[in-house]
Design an enzyme around this catalytic site. Structure first.
Site, short mmCIF file in Angstrom:
data_model
loop_
_atom_site.label_atom_id
_atom_site.label_comp_id
_atom_site.label_asym_id
_atom_site.label_seq_id
_atom_site.Cartn_x
_atom_site.Cartn_y
_atom_site.Cartn_z
NE ARG A 113 -34.72 -10.17 37.67
CZ ARG A 113 -35.52 -11.39 37.64
NH1 ARG A 113 -36.72 -11.33 38.06
NH2 ARG A 113 -35.24 -12.43 37.23
CG ASN A 153 -35.50 -9.07 34.42
OD1 ASN A 153 -34.90 -8.74 35.32
ND2 ASN A 153 -35.61 -9.96 34.10
#
Length: 88
Positions: free
Chosen positions: A18, A36
């Site tokens: 990320r 996530n």
């Protein structure tokens, strides 16, 4: 602006995926978010020029060094005007 949702599977959690996505997106002038998912995938919603979204998709298929990307599914979303890039 064009907006897309990417669902990325493989070894993509716990490998700075990320954070790497955020860095790439900001460098490309793409806004959005990455988070996530409970099933181990990463969801990326990105808004920017079509060429920038294509470049981001290319990076998503590689990911950071520790990632092992299995699949990237892309779906178009209605055009949006997002600002910045956050990690959820």
């Amino acid at each position: 602006m064009p907006t897309a949702r990417f669902l990325v599977s493989g070894r993509v959690q716990g490998v700075c995926y990320r954070a790497g996505t955020r860095e790439q997106a900001l460098g490309l002038g793409v806004a959005g978010c990455a988070k996530n998912l409970p099933d181990g995938r990463v969801e990326v919603v990105a808004c920017g020029a079509a060429e920038a979204l294509d470049a981001l998709e290319h990076w998503l298929r590689q990911g950071p060094p520790g990632a092992r990307v299995a699949t990237v599914d892309r779906a178009a979303l209605p055009d949006q005007s997002l600002h910045g890039f956050r990690i959820d």
